[in-house]
Motif scaffolding. Structure first.
Motif, PDB file in Angstrom:
ATOM      1  N   PRO A  86     -27.120   3.290  20.320  1.00 45.25           N
ATOM      2  CA  PRO A  86     -26.384   3.312  19.043  1.00 45.25           C
ATOM      3  C   PRO A  86     -25.098   4.135  19.123  1.00 45.25           C
ATOM      4  CG  PRO A  86     -28.727   3.536  18.629  1.00 45.25           C
ATOM      5  CD  PRO A  86     -28.545   3.585  20.125  1.00 45.25           C
ATOM      6  N   GLU A  87     -25.089   5.179  19.923  1.00 50.08           N
ATOM      7  CA  GLU A  87     -23.885   6.007  20.038  1.00 50.08           C
ATOM      8  C   GLU A  87     -22.762   5.323  20.811  1.00 50.08           C
ATOM      9  OE1 GLU A  87     -27.034   6.899  20.775  1.00 50.08           O
ATOM     10  OE2 GLU A  87     -27.104   8.222  22.547  1.00 50.08           O
ATOM     11  N   ASP A  88     -23.028   4.155  21.367  1.00 47.28           N
ATOM     12  CA  ASP A  88     -21.967   3.374  21.993  1.00 47.28           C
ATOM     13  C   ASP A  88     -21.194   2.549  20.965  1.00 47.28           C
ATOM     14  OD1 ASP A  88     -24.229   2.777  24.684  1.00 47.28           O
ATOM     15  OD2 ASP A  88     -22.506   4.141  24.702  1.00 47.28           O
ATOM     16  N   THR A  89     -21.672   2.551  19.734  1.00 46.02           N
ATOM     17  CA  THR A  89     -20.988   1.815  18.676  1.00 46.02           C
ATOM     18  C   THR A  89     -19.582   2.351  18.483  1.00 46.02           C
ATOM     19  OG1 THR A  89     -23.040   1.302  17.511  1.00 46.02           O
ATOM     20  CG2 THR A  89     -21.012   1.278  16.218  1.00 46.02           C
ATOM     21  N   ALA A  90     -18.599   1.465  18.576  1.00 50.01           N
ATOM     22  CA  ALA A  90     -17.200   1.871  18.474  1.00 50.01           C
ATOM     23  C   ALA A  90     -16.315   0.632  18.542  1.00 50.01           C
ATOM     24  CB  ALA A  90     -16.826   2.817  19.614  1.00 50.01           C
ATOM     25  N   VAL A  91     -15.061   0.843  18.269  1.00 52.85           N
ATOM     26  CA  VAL A  91     -14.055  -0.176  18.575  1.00 52.85           C
ATOM     27  C   VAL A  91     -13.595   0.080  20.004  1.00 52.85           C
ATOM     28  CG1 VAL A  91     -11.814  -1.157  17.997  1.00 52.85           C
ATOM     29  CG2 VAL A  91     -13.333  -0.336  16.166  1.00 52.85           C
ATOM     30  N   TYR A  92     -13.673  -0.944  20.824  1.00 55.68           N
ATOM     31  CA  TYR A  92     -13.300  -0.836  22.231  1.00 55.68           C
ATOM     32  C   TYR A  92     -11.907  -1.430  22.417  1.00 55.68           C
ATOM     33  CZ  TYR A  92     -17.923   0.776  23.508  1.00 55.68           C
ATOM     34  OH  TYR A  92     -19.075   1.534  23.621  1.00 55.68           O
ATOM     35  N   TYR A  93     -11.052  -0.651  23.080  1.00 55.24           N
ATOM     36  CA  TYR A  93      -9.668  -1.052  23.283  1.00 55.24           C
ATOM     37  C   TYR A  93      -9.379  -1.255  24.764  1.00 55.24           C
ATOM     38  CZ  TYR A  93      -8.867   0.572  18.503  1.00 55.24           C
ATOM     39  OH  TYR A  93      -8.921   0.761  17.139  1.00 55.24           O
ATOM     40  N   CYS A  94      -8.732  -2.345  25.048  1.00 50.18           N
ATOM     41  CA  CYS A  94      -8.232  -2.587  26.395  1.00 50.18           C
ATOM     42  C   CYS A  94      -6.911  -1.843  26.570  1.00 50.18           C
ATOM     43  CB  CYS A  94      -8.029  -4.082  26.579  1.00 50.18           C
ATOM     44  SG  CYS A  94      -7.415  -4.556  28.215  1.00 50.18           S
ATOM     45  N   TRP A  95      -6.685  -1.319  27.738  1.00 48.75           N
ATOM     46  CA  TRP A  95      -5.479  -0.535  28.034  1.00 48.75           C
ATOM     47  C   TRP A  95      -4.956  -0.933  29.408  1.00 48.75           C
ATOM     48  CZ3 TRP A  95      -5.356   2.793  32.277  1.00 48.75           C
ATOM     49  CH2 TRP A  95      -4.268   3.686  32.366  1.00 48.75           C
ATOM     50  N   VAL A  96      -3.654  -1.038  29.524  1.00 46.53           N
ATOM     51  CA  VAL A  96      -3.056  -1.261  30.832  1.00 46.53           C
ATOM     52  C   VAL A  96      -1.848  -0.346  31.000  1.00 46.53           C
ATOM     53  CG1 VAL A  96      -3.764  -3.688  30.907  1.00 46.53           C
ATOM     54  CG2 VAL A  96      -1.451  -3.090  30.157  1.00 46.53           C
ATOM     55  N   VAL A  97      -1.573  -0.049  32.241  1.00 46.67           N
ATOM     56  CA  VAL A  97      -0.344   0.670  32.572  1.00 46.67           C
ATOM     57  C   VAL A  97       0.346  -0.126  33.670  1.00 46.67           C
ATOM     58  CG1 VAL A  97      -1.503   2.184  34.235  1.00 46.67           C
ATOM     59  CG2 VAL A  97       0.681   2.868  33.236  1.00 46.67           C
ATOM     60  N   THR A  98       1.639  -0.331  33.501  1.00 48.50           N
ATOM     61  CA  THR A  98       2.399  -1.103  34.476  1.00 48.50           C
ATOM     62  C   THR A  98       3.010  -0.165  35.511  1.00 48.50           C
ATOM     63  OG1 THR A  98       4.476  -0.950  33.272  1.00 48.50           O
ATOM     64  CG2 THR A  98       2.963  -2.734  32.634  1.00 48.50           C
ATOM     65  N   HIS A  99       3.684  -0.764  36.469  1.00 46.51           N
ATOM     66  CA  HIS A  99       4.335   0.034  37.508  1.00 46.51           C
ATOM     67  C   HIS A  99       5.609   0.708  37.000  1.00 46.51           C
ATOM     68  CE1 HIS A  99       1.942  -0.771  41.152  1.00 46.51           C
ATOM     69  NE2 HIS A  99       1.586  -1.863  40.509  1.00 46.51           N
TER      70      HIS A  99
END
Length: 115
Positions: A86-99
């Protein structure tokens, strides 16, 4: 510019599994992908990251339960989440970093762990 499209969120029972996907499009070369999450009332926190060389890094809360992977040909990153709590409940965001480097964020996908 990089556009990110996330998918895979939803409702899952405790102990269950879920796989998140994030597809990146655009002309920039991506150095690293990652997943972050934010629960209500909490700050956004890192879950896992993976570089173009495949080097991974996990938050302590994710070690042993989550696995991040990427398909460089498809410019897609995945987060396999097992033994969800239950503590994994959250909004999950994808993130990227470019060169460049420059960071981009997805719109977020809700994961709810509940019976």
């Amino acid at each position: 510019q990089v556009q990110l499209v996330e998918s895979g969120g939803g409702l899952v029972q405790p102990g269950g599994s879920r796989r998140l996907s994030c597809a990146a499009s655009g002309s920039s070369i991506i150095y690293a992908f990652g997943w972050y999450r934010q629960a209500p009332g909490n700050q956004r926190e890192k879950v896992a990251t993976i570089t173009s060389a495949g080097i991974t890094n996990y938050a302590d809360s994710a070690k042993g339960r989550f696995a991040i992977s990427r398909d460089n040909a498809k410019n897609t990153v995945y987060l396999q989440m097992n033994s969800l709590k239950p503590e994994d409940t959250a909004v999950y965001y994808c993130w990227v970093v470019t060169h460049t480097p420059k960071e981009y964020w997805g719109q977020g996908t809700q994961v709810t762990v509940s019976s």
